[in-house]
Design a protein around this motif. Structure first.
Motif, PDB file in Angstrom:
ATOM      1  N   UNK A  43       0.854  -1.183   0.000  1.00 59.12           N
ATOM      2  CA  UNK A  43       0.000   0.000   0.000  1.00 59.12           C
ATOM      3  C   UNK A  43       0.893   1.237   0.000  1.00 59.12           C
ATOM      4  N   UNK A  44       0.602   2.173  -0.893  1.00 56.23           N
ATOM      5  CA  UNK A  44       1.392   3.399  -1.004  1.00 56.23           C
ATOM      6  C   UNK A  44       0.514   4.600  -0.672  1.00 56.23           C
ATOM      7  N   UNK A  45       0.946   5.404   0.302  1.00 60.32           N
ATOM      8  CA  UNK A  45       0.169   6.546   0.756  1.00 60.32           C
ATOM      9  C   UNK A  45       0.747   7.877   0.288  1.00 60.32           C
ATOM     10  N   UNK A  46       1.833   7.852  -0.469  1.00 59.50           N
ATOM     11  CA  UNK A  46       2.465   9.090  -0.955  1.00 59.50           C
ATOM     12  C   UNK A  46       2.085   9.310  -2.412  1.00 59.50           C
ATOM     13  N   UNK A  47       1.326  10.379  -2.667  1.00 58.99           N
ATOM     14  CA  UNK A  47       0.891  10.612  -4.048  1.00 58.99           C
ATOM     15  C   UNK A  47       2.046  11.040  -4.943  1.00 58.99           C
ATOM     16  N   UNK A  48       3.138  11.549  -4.363  1.00 58.68           N
ATOM     17  CA  UNK A  48       4.302  11.948  -5.139  1.00 58.68           C
ATOM     18  C   UNK A  48       5.327  10.843  -5.311  1.00 58.68           C
ATOM     19  N   UNK A  49       4.975   9.624  -4.903  1.00 61.29           N
ATOM     20  CA  UNK A  49       5.888   8.482  -5.041  1.00 61.29           C
ATOM     21  C   UNK A  49       6.358   8.375  -6.490  1.00 61.29           C
ATOM     22  N   UNK A  50       7.661   8.257  -6.675  1.00 58.93           N
ATOM     23  CA  UNK A  50       8.217   8.156  -8.023  1.00 58.93           C
ATOM     24  C   UNK A  50       8.077   6.722  -8.528  1.00 58.93           C
ATOM     25  N   UNK A  51       7.356   6.564  -9.609  1.00 63.89           N
ATOM     26  CA  UNK A  51       7.137   5.261 -10.223  1.00 63.89           C
ATOM     27  C   UNK A  51       8.110   5.135 -11.384  1.00 63.89           C
TER      28      UNK A  51
END
Length: 67
Positions: A43-51
């Motif tokens: 689960x990822x809660x950071x919308x700025x996570x670099x994909x």
């Protein structure tokens, strides 16, 4: 679904909008904050996570693989 990006990465919220899984940045923020999006099985809660290339994003029954 496979998505090709031309840069080194794309932010998680941008990817959700780009693939039309959400209609707006506001909707992306909500679904990410509610824990509805997984990146590489977590689960990822950071919308700025670099994909980046080969990352797998799961949301609403859809799986996106970045190439």
């Amino acid at each position: 679904m496979e998505v090709k990006i031309r840069d080194e990465y794309i932010k998680l919220e941008q990817l959700l909008k780009f693939t039309n899984l959400v209609e707006s940045g506001g909707e992306a923020k909500i679904v990410i904050n509610e824990g509805l999006v997984k990146v590489n099985g977590e689960v990822e809660l950071r919308r700025g996570k670099k994909i980046r290339e080969n990352d797998k994003v799961e949301f609403n029954g859809e799986t996106i693989v970045v190439k």
